[in-house]
Scaffold this active site. Structure first.
Site, PDB file in Angstrom:
ATOM      1  N   TYR A 141       0.823  -1.208   0.000  1.00  0.00           N
ATOM      2  CA  TYR A 141       0.000   0.000   0.000  1.00  0.00           C
ATOM      3  C   TYR A 141       0.859   1.261   0.000  1.00  0.00           C
ATOM      4  CZ  TYR A 141      -4.677  -1.959   0.845  1.00  0.00           C
ATOM      5  OH  TYR A 141      -5.883  -2.584   0.733  1.00  0.00           O
ATOM      6  N   LYS A 191       3.120 -15.656   2.161  1.00  0.00           N
ATOM      7  CA  LYS A 191       3.300 -16.345   0.881  1.00  0.00           C
ATOM      8  C   LYS A 191       4.799 -16.621   0.747  1.00  0.00           C
ATOM      9  CE  LYS A 191       1.775 -17.917  -3.096  1.00  0.00           C
ATOM     10  NZ  LYS A 191       0.879 -19.091  -3.231  1.00  0.00           N
ATOM     11  N   ASP A 223      -3.024 -18.444   0.191  1.00  0.00           N
ATOM     12  CA  ASP A 223      -4.056 -19.097  -0.632  1.00  0.00           C
ATOM     13  C   ASP A 223      -4.772 -20.171   0.186  1.00  0.00           C
ATOM     14  OD1 ASP A 223      -1.636 -20.470  -0.628  1.00  0.00           O
ATOM     15  OD2 ASP A 223      -1.721 -21.066  -2.732  1.00  0.00           O
ATOM     16  N   ASP A 247      -6.367  -7.192   4.076  1.00  0.00           N
ATOM     17  CA  ASP A 247      -7.497  -6.495   3.457  1.00  0.00           C
ATOM     18  C   ASP A 247      -8.424  -7.519   2.802  1.00  0.00           C
ATOM     19  OD1 ASP A 247      -9.012  -4.309   2.365  1.00  0.00           O
ATOM     20  OD2 ASP A 247      -8.069  -4.728   0.438  1.00  0.00           O
ATOM     21  N   ASP A 251     -12.378  -9.203   4.247  1.00  0.00           N
ATOM     22  CA  ASP A 251     -13.667  -9.189   3.531  1.00  0.00           C
ATOM     23  C   ASP A 251     -14.227 -10.605   3.444  1.00  0.00           C
ATOM     24  OD1 ASP A 251     -13.452  -6.431   3.005  1.00  0.00           O
ATOM     25  OD2 ASP A 251     -14.300  -6.656   0.998  1.00  0.00           O
TER      26      ASP A 251
END
Ligand code: IPM
Ligand code: MN
Length: 360
Positions: A141, A191, A223, A247, A251
């Protein structure tokens, strides 16, 4: 106690949901003998329209002066094609950085009364109670270099994911401390099979773990974490992860809570000398311009953010519990907004806020 709170209604449904959250804040303060002083400032698209930029200097001054900040939502469709630097979202990224709130706590709970509104099988969702700790002021970000250059087939976009050891360590420590006070289980998500950032992330988290022998640590690749979140959400207690992974996963977590409108968040960073956290409180949901101004947005994410504010920034645990209990009372009453698919006529934003106030 005197609570000095800065309110940043922002865009879209932000003003509607923060209005109810402030009402609840006043009600709970009144009940427990505190006084609330609120000030309002601009952030996001509305700030661009009124001042030319998404994070005006006055807002920055005020958020550093007040005890805690409550934000609604930012983002407006008219800025969809604007470059990142000129978008309402830039204001939110700016205030997070300015306040130094590096840890974003996003609790995900399956509420009994909402189990039917989950698209997942009830037996699977039941009993879910976890916190996602999202690193909030670093990673892709904010990393530089960034930008778009060149043209034609060679036009090229660059973003940079960067983390220092110190940035990883402080958020990991926060997550371990939270886990220590809960079910003592921390899952770190990365990851590390592909990216160096995650390799450093994992190494540092393992080092921090030595100071928390009472907490069980495990690691998931992002994942797989996305899959486990809907396959077996009860396996999670506290999850810690970098900014963008957090983020996305939060959700996804919203599905477990019945609606993204339910999710509160607390962004915390430094502690004040008094021991309380400098905090920015915001619902996880966005500005939902499609339903803005219609009095039908779910204010419970914003109201839950008030509960988090009472707990973390003011250390008022009883008051926070009173708000959370009142929210459950409202959920059980079925007087909820359309996103929660009530049996009868959906309640309005205002009715839900009113219901929470009455239950307090
Ligand atoms: C969130 C939002 C923000 C983010 C946007 C609005 C910048 O999606 O708080 O999750 O990506 O952090
Ligand atoms: Mn998001």
């Amino acid at each position: 106690m005197n609570l000095n709170v800065l309110i940043l209604p922002g865009d879209g449904i932000g003003p509607e949901v923060t209005r109810e959250a402030v009402r609840v804040l006043n009600r709970v303060a009144d009940k427990f003998g505190h006084t609330v002083k609120t000030r309002e400032a601009l952030l996001g698209g509305i700030a661009i329209h009124k001042t030319g930029g998404p994070f005006p200097a006055e807002t920055e001054t005020l958020c550093l002066e007040c005890d805690a900040t409550l934000m609604g939502a930012v983002g407006l469709p008219e800025f969809d094609d604007a470059p990142p630097e000129k978008r309402p979202e830039k204001g939110l990224l700016g205030i997070r950085k300015a306040m130094g709130v590096f840890a974003n706590l996003r609790p995900v709970r399956a509420y009994e009364a909402l189990i039917e509104s989950s698209p997942l099988k009830n037996a699977l969702v039941e009993g879910t109670d976890m916190i996602i700790v999202r690193e909030l002021t670093g990673g892709i970000y904010y990393g530089t270099p960034r930008g778009v250059s060149g043209e034609g087939a060679g036009e090229r976009a660059v973003n940079t994911m960067t983390y220092t050891r110190a940035e990883i360590e402080r958020v990991a420590r926060m997550a371990f401390e939270l886990a220590r006070n809960r079910r003592k289980k921390l899952t770190s998500v990365d990851k590390s099979n592909v990216i160096e950032n995650s390799q450093l992330w994992r190494r540092v988290v393992v080092e921090v773990a030595r100071d928390f022998p009472d907490v069980t640590l495990d690691h998931l690749l992002v994942d797989n974490a996305a899959m486990q979140l809907v396959l077996n959400p009860r396996r999670f207690d506290v999850m810690v992860t970098e900014n963008m992974f957090g983020d996305i996963l939060s959700d996804e977590g919203a599905v477990l809570a019945g609606s993204i409108g339910m999710l509160p968040s607390a962004s915390i960073g430094a502690r004040r000398p008094s021991g309380v956290w400098v905090g920015l409180y915001e619902p996880v949901h966005g500005s939902a311009p499609d339903i803005a101004g219609q009095n039908k947005a779910n204010p419970l994410g914003a109201i839950g953010s008030v509960a988090a504010m009472l707990e973390y920034s003011f250390n008022l645990k009883e008051e926070a519990a009173a708000v959370n209990r009142a929210m459950e009372t409202v959920l059980n009453s079925g007087r909820v907004t359309a996103d929660l698919k009530p049996k009868g006529v959906p309640a309005t934003t205002g009715q839900v806020g009113q219901g929470v106030c009455e239950a307090i």
